[in-house]
Write an enzyme that holds these catalytic residues in place. Structure first.
Site, PDB file in Angstrom:
ATOM      1  N   ASN A 100      44.038  37.294  46.704  1.00  8.97           N
ATOM      2  CA  ASN A 100      43.090  36.578  45.856  1.00  8.97           C
ATOM      3  C   ASN A 100      43.874  35.432  45.222  1.00  8.97           C
ATOM      4  O   ASN A 100      44.627  35.634  44.273  1.00  8.97           O
ATOM      5  CB  ASN A 100      42.550  37.547  44.795  1.00  8.97           C
ATOM      6  CG  ASN A 100      41.505  36.895  43.895  1.00  8.97           C
ATOM      7  OD1 ASN A 100      41.325  35.681  43.905  1.00  8.97           O
ATOM      8  ND2 ASN A 100      40.842  37.714  43.100  1.00  8.97           N
TER       9      ASN A 100
ATOM     10  N   ARG B 179      39.905  36.735  49.422  1.00  6.67           N
ATOM     11  CA  ARG B 179      38.734  36.510  48.594  1.00  6.67           C
ATOM     12  C   ARG B 179      38.473  35.012  48.593  1.00  6.67           C
ATOM     13  O   ARG B 179      39.333  34.214  48.195  1.00  6.67           O
ATOM     14  CB  ARG B 179      39.001  36.980  47.171  1.00  6.67           C
ATOM     15  CG  ARG B 179      37.819  36.710  46.300  1.00  6.67           C
ATOM     16  CD  ARG B 179      38.134  36.779  44.851  1.00  6.67           C
ATOM     17  NE  ARG B 179      36.912  36.605  44.095  1.00  6.67           N
ATOM     18  CZ  ARG B 179      36.879  36.104  42.877  1.00  6.67           C
ATOM     19  NH1 ARG B 179      37.986  35.756  42.269  1.00  6.67           N
ATOM     20  NH2 ARG B 179      35.741  35.969  42.248  1.00  6.67           N
TER      21      ARG B 179
ATOM     22  N   HIS C 205      30.317  37.230  42.428  1.00  5.41           N
ATOM     23  CA  HIS C 205      30.683  38.650  42.282  1.00  5.41           C
ATOM     24  C   HIS C 205      30.045  39.498  43.378  1.00  5.41           C
ATOM     25  O   HIS C 205      29.868  40.712  43.217  1.00  5.41           O
ATOM     26  CB  HIS C 205      30.215  39.236  40.928  1.00  5.41           C
ATOM     27  CG  HIS C 205      30.935  38.714  39.727  1.00  5.41           C
ATOM     28  ND1 HIS C 205      30.278  38.448  38.540  1.00  5.41           N
ATOM     29  CD2 HIS C 205      32.230  38.410  39.508  1.00  5.41           C
ATOM     30  CE1 HIS C 205      31.156  38.009  37.647  1.00  5.41           C
ATOM     31  NE2 HIS C 205      32.350  37.979  38.211  1.00  5.41           N
TER      32      HIS C 205
ATOM     33  N   HIS D 185      27.741  43.723  36.433  1.00 10.55           N
ATOM     34  CA  HIS D 185      29.192  43.474  36.497  1.00 10.55           C
ATOM     35  C   HIS D 185      29.570  42.739  35.211  1.00 10.55           C
ATOM     36  O   HIS D 185      29.295  41.555  35.050  1.00 10.55           O
ATOM     37  CB  HIS D 185      29.522  42.632  37.733  1.00 10.55           C
ATOM     38  CG  HIS D 185      30.975  42.295  37.863  1.00 10.55           C
ATOM     39  ND1 HIS D 185      31.791  42.834  38.839  1.00 10.55           N
ATOM     40  CD2 HIS D 185      31.766  41.468  37.131  1.00 10.55           C
ATOM     41  CE1 HIS D 185      33.019  42.356  38.701  1.00 10.55           C
ATOM     42  NE2 HIS D 185      33.026  41.520  37.676  1.00 10.55           N
ATOM     43  N   LEU D 186      30.153  43.480  34.256  1.00 14.25           N
ATOM     44  CA  LEU D 186      30.481  42.904  32.957  1.00 14.25           C
ATOM     45  C   LEU D 186      31.995  42.878  32.796  1.00 14.25           C
ATOM     46  O   LEU D 186      32.612  43.852  32.372  1.00 14.25           O
ATOM     47  CB  LEU D 186      29.845  43.736  31.827  1.00 14.25           C
ATOM     48  CG  LEU D 186      28.333  44.051  31.962  1.00 14.25           C
ATOM     49  CD1 LEU D 186      27.857  44.899  30.787  1.00 14.25           C
ATOM     50  CD2 LEU D 186      27.517  42.768  32.043  1.00 14.25           C
TER      51      LEU D 186
ATOM     52  N   ASN E  78      35.324  39.618  32.449  1.00 12.74           N
ATOM     53  CA  ASN E  78      35.471  38.337  31.764  1.00 12.74           C
ATOM     54  C   ASN E  78      34.342  37.410  32.165  1.00 12.74           C
ATOM     55  O   ASN E  78      33.732  36.754  31.337  1.00 12.74           O
ATOM     56  CB  ASN E  78      36.822  37.721  32.139  1.00 12.74           C
ATOM     57  CG  ASN E  78      37.721  37.664  30.944  1.00 12.74           C
ATOM     58  OD1 ASN E  78      37.267  37.398  29.841  1.00 12.74           O
ATOM     59  ND2 ASN E  78      38.993  37.922  31.162  1.00 12.74           N
ATOM     60  N   GLY E  79      34.078  37.366  33.479  1.00  9.71           N
ATOM     61  CA  GLY E  79      32.834  36.784  33.971  1.00  9.71           C
ATOM     62  C   GLY E  79      31.832  37.920  34.045  1.00  9.71           C
ATOM     63  O   GLY E  79      32.221  39.079  34.156  1.00  9.71           O
TER      64      GLY E  79
ATOM     65  N   ARG F 160      32.119  31.744  28.639  1.00  7.71           N
ATOM     66  CA  ARG F 160      30.984  30.949  29.145  1.00  7.71           C
ATOM     67  C   ARG F 160      29.697  31.416  28.484  1.00  7.71           C
ATOM     68  O   ARG F 160      29.543  32.607  28.205  1.00  7.71           O
ATOM     69  CB  ARG F 160      30.852  31.120  30.668  1.00  7.71           C
ATOM     70  CG  ARG F 160      31.969  30.478  31.454  1.00  7.71           C
ATOM     71  CD  ARG F 160      31.843  30.803  32.937  1.00  7.71           C
ATOM     72  NE  ARG F 160      33.057  31.412  33.424  1.00  7.71           N
ATOM     73  CZ  ARG F 160      33.122  32.258  34.452  1.00  7.71           C
ATOM     74  NH1 ARG F 160      32.028  32.614  35.092  1.00  7.71           N
ATOM     75  NH2 ARG F 160      34.277  32.739  34.839  1.00  7.71           N
TER      76      ARG F 160
ATOM     77  N   GLU G 282      32.723  49.235  32.505  1.00  2.42           N
ATOM     78  CA  GLU G 282      33.355  50.526  32.773  1.00  2.42           C
ATOM     79  C   GLU G 282      33.866  51.204  31.502  1.00  2.42           C
ATOM     80  O   GLU G 282      33.982  52.417  31.446  1.00  2.42           O
ATOM     81  CB  GLU G 282      34.561  50.338  33.722  1.00  2.42           C
ATOM     82  CG  GLU G 282      34.146  49.951  35.127  1.00  2.42           C
ATOM     83  CD  GLU G 282      35.294  49.377  35.948  1.00  2.42           C
ATOM     84  OE1 GLU G 282      36.474  49.701  35.649  1.00  2.42           O
ATOM     85  OE2 GLU G 282      35.031  48.606  36.877  1.00  2.42           O
ATOM     86  N   ASN G 283      34.193  50.379  30.499  1.00  2.00           N
ATOM     87  CA  ASN G 283      34.948  50.914  29.359  1.00  2.00           C
ATOM     88  C   ASN G 283      34.260  50.889  28.006  1.00  2.00           C
ATOM     89  O   ASN G 283      34.812  51.390  27.042  1.00  2.00           O
ATOM     90  CB  ASN G 283      36.270  50.146  29.222  1.00  2.00           C
ATOM     91  CG  ASN G 283      37.178  50.377  30.406  1.00  2.00           C
ATOM     92  OD1 ASN G 283      37.607  51.496  30.639  1.00  2.00           O
ATOM     93  ND2 ASN G 283      37.454  49.329  31.168  1.00  2.00           N
TER      94      ASN G 283
ATOM     95  N   GLU H  62      37.266  45.254  43.920  1.00  2.00           N
ATOM     96  CA  GLU H  62      36.989  44.156  44.843  1.00  2.00           C
ATOM     97  C   GLU H  62      38.025  44.091  45.958  1.00  2.00           C
ATOM     98  O   GLU H  62      37.705  43.774  47.097  1.00  2.00           O
ATOM     99  CB  GLU H  62      36.905  42.836  44.071  1.00  2.00           C
ATOM    100  CG  GLU H  62      35.576  42.738  43.317  1.00  2.00           C
ATOM    101  CD  GLU H  62      35.548  41.676  42.229  1.00  2.00           C
ATOM    102  OE1 GLU H  62      36.236  41.863  41.202  1.00  2.00           O
ATOM    103  OE2 GLU H  62      34.847  40.678  42.405  1.00  2.00           O
TER     104      GLU H  62
HETATM  105  P1  ADP Z   1      37.970  39.931  35.159  1.00  2.00           P
HETATM  106  O1  ADP Z   1      36.569  39.416  35.142  1.00  2.00           O
HETATM  107  O2  ADP Z   1      38.964  38.935  34.664  1.00  2.00           O
HETATM  108  O3  ADP Z   1      38.365  40.674  36.421  1.00  2.00           O
HETATM  109  P2  ADP Z   1      37.802  42.547  33.924  1.00  2.00           P
HETATM  110  O4  ADP Z   1      36.732  43.066  34.790  1.00  2.00           O
HETATM  111  O5  ADP Z   1      39.147  43.174  33.995  1.00  2.00           O
HETATM  112  O6  ADP Z   1      37.975  40.982  33.998  1.00  2.00           O
HETATM  113  O7  ADP Z   1      37.275  42.645  32.426  1.00  2.00           O
HETATM  114  C1  ADP Z   1      38.076  42.151  31.400  1.00  2.00           C
HETATM  115  C2  ADP Z   1      37.423  42.430  30.072  1.00  2.00           C
HETATM  116  O8  ADP Z   1      37.096  43.807  29.954  1.00  2.00           O
HETATM  117  C3  ADP Z   1      38.388  42.158  28.936  1.00  2.00           C
HETATM  118  O9  ADP Z   1      38.298  40.838  28.518  1.00  2.00           O
HETATM  119  C4  ADP Z   1      37.904  43.084  27.865  1.00  2.00           C
HETATM  120  O10 ADP Z   1      37.050  42.338  27.020  1.00  2.00           O
HETATM  121  C5  ADP Z   1      37.046  44.121  28.573  1.00  2.00           C
HETATM  122  N1  ADP Z   1      37.558  45.470  28.316  1.00  2.00           N
HETATM  123  C6  ADP Z   1      38.586  46.123  28.893  1.00  2.00           C
HETATM  124  N2  ADP Z   1      38.737  47.351  28.349  1.00  2.00           N
HETATM  125  C7  ADP Z   1      37.764  47.480  27.409  1.00  2.00           C
HETATM  126  C8  ADP Z   1      37.399  48.506  26.503  1.00  2.00           C
HETATM  127  N3  ADP Z   1      38.049  49.662  26.429  1.00  2.00           N
HETATM  128  N4  ADP Z   1      36.339  48.283  25.691  1.00  2.00           N
HETATM  129  C9  ADP Z   1      35.672  47.123  25.724  1.00  2.00           C
HETATM  130  N5  ADP Z   1      35.972  46.119  26.557  1.00  2.00           N
HETATM  131  C10 ADP Z   1      37.003  46.284  27.391  1.00  2.00           C
END
Ligand code: ADP
Length: 397
Positions: A7, A89, A178, A206-207, A209-210, A239, A332-333, A383
């Site tokens: 990537n 990618r 995505h 899909h939540l 950074n993007g 964004r 996920e988190n 991915e």
């Molecule tokens: P990218 O789009 O860059 O691949 P990711 O899918 O890794 O990003 O998501 C990154 C975002 O996930 C981080 O900016 C953070 O805000 C959020 N994140 C990671 N862990 C947690 C958590 N435990 N609780 C809330 N948000 C989280």
């Protein structure tokens, strides 16, 4: 079969070396600050992390180092010739690609022709592709496009109500991104439901950074929240997602901003960062909101309200969803984002089990209440593994 997944960004290369079809990750890592005076590779293999600080004048130097780490003393490969295929990618495949392809000169030309559609992403993607073709001659290279999964959308979903010439002449339309992630988690959702992908409707959130959402009917994306570029739709780290485009005219005319200024404002200074004035990281937004930071609380509210509105829209598109999936860093988190986004949607078919939601972090889980009409699932996206699957499928025929 050993597959290397790449990537390539403007100053970084993310990589994963996988044994397929076993889905075993042999090594992975990130090469950063390419083109800067001080570069770095963080390499993971066999449960160990190795960090190499070294300048990489260009992507070729960076990929050479990655290959050296994979094949060096204690490396996971003896020789680079053991690599059976490379999966790339590629962000924007325009209207030409509705699936992954084995890369030849014509594919390279087509990706190059799509640079105006993705000026930030396609050039570094191409660079990675060209360097890999040069350093691994004779090894099949596969292009996996972020846009491909959404290419089956109908015109009513992908056309903007702008003068039609803008579509015909400039291909201005919704593309969606995505796609690799939406495809992967929607397939996985069907499997978790014990049904065939063809038989289920899934909404995928899909939540990261993007952030983007997709409505997937029978294994095909029928609508998605991102558009011509990844700016549209949900609120993201930096964004804004949807807003009235007249704001841009106002910024250009009344605030005398340049096009570059507006571009920076929309891509780097908006979203959670813009609203909170502090951070684009959802963890810090949530902590701020808990500790009385009003702007962080506001950012969280706007973010979740937008997710909720889009869940309503995608439910309308599908008629009914059998499953709703949360994925990527936030999805996920964050039990908080999931519960705020679904609050009040019980009659629409989405009822969370509070305890299961609170416990689900980073692993697959069904977090719906027994009474929920739709299953609500947490499914970590991968991915790179999805790209390895596509690459394996194409080169093994
Ligand atoms: P990218 O789009 O860059 O691949 P990711 O899918 O890794 O990003 O998501 C990154 C975002 O996930 C981080 O900016 C953070 O805000 C959020 N994140 C990671 N862990 C947690 C958590 N435990 N609780 C809330 N948000 C989280």
């Amino acid at each position: 079969m050993k597959i290397l997944v790449l990537n390539s960004g403007s100053s970084s290369i993310k990589y994963k070396c996988c044994e397929m079809p076993a889905h075993r990750v042999l090594a992975s890592g990130l090469c950063e600050k390419i083109g800067e005076p001080a570069g770095r590779v963080t390499h993971h293999a066999g449960g160990r992390e190795e960090v190499v600080e070294q300048a990489f004048p260009d992507h070729a130097a960076a990929l050479e180092k990655v290959l050296a780490l994979l094949t060096g003393a204690g490396g996971v490969l003896q020789r680079k010739e053991e690599i059976d295929g490379v999966g790339h990618r590629l962000v924007h495949g325009g209207e030409q690609f509705s699936g992954s392809v084995i890369v030849d000169d014509a594919v390279v030309d087509a990706v190059r022709a799509n640079i105006p559609l993705a000026p930030l992403h396609n050039p570094p993607n191409l660079l990675g592709l060209e360097v890999a073709r040069r350093l691994l001659p004779g090894v099949p290279q596969v292009g996996v496009f972020d846009t491909a999964f959404h290419q089956g959308m109908e015109p009513r979903a992908y056309l903007y109500a702008l003068p039609y010439e803008l579509y015909r002449e400039d291909r201005i339309r919704r593309y969606g991104f995505h796609g690799t992630s939406h495809a992967y988690v929607s397939r996985r959702a069907a499997r978790l439901l014990g049904r065939r992908a063809e038989d289920v409707n899934v909404i995928t959130c899909h939540l990261g950074n993007g952030a983007s959402m997709a409505a997937v009917r029978g294994g095909r994306s029928v609508d998605t929240s991102m558009g011509f570029t990844p700016l549209e739709g949900l609120v993201m780290g930096t964004r804004p997602g949807d807003f009235d485009p007249a704001v841009i005219l106002y910024l250009l005319k009344d605030r005398a901003m340049s096009a570059d200024d507006v571009n920076r404002l929309l891509n780097k200074q908006s979203g959670l960062l813009g609203l909170s004035g502090r951070t684009n990281d959802m963890r810090e937004i949530e902590a701020g909101a808990r500790n009385g930071d009003e702007r962080a609380a506001l950012a969280l509210e706007v973010y979740c309200y937008r997710v909720k509105k889009y869940i309503g829209a995608m439910t309308a598109v599908l008629g009914r969803a059998h499953a709703l999936v949360f994925t990527a860093g936030v999805g996920e988190n964050s039990p908080t984002v999931r519960s705020k986004s679904l609050a009040g949607l019980e009659d629409m078919g989405y009822a969370l089990d509070a305890a299961k939601n609170a416990a689900a972090r980073g692993t697959e889980a069904d977090i719906s209440a027994a009474a929920s009409r739709a299953r609500i699932l947490v499914i970590p996206t991968d991915e790179e593994i999805a790209i390895a699957e596509e690459t394996y499928a194409l080169i093994s025929g």
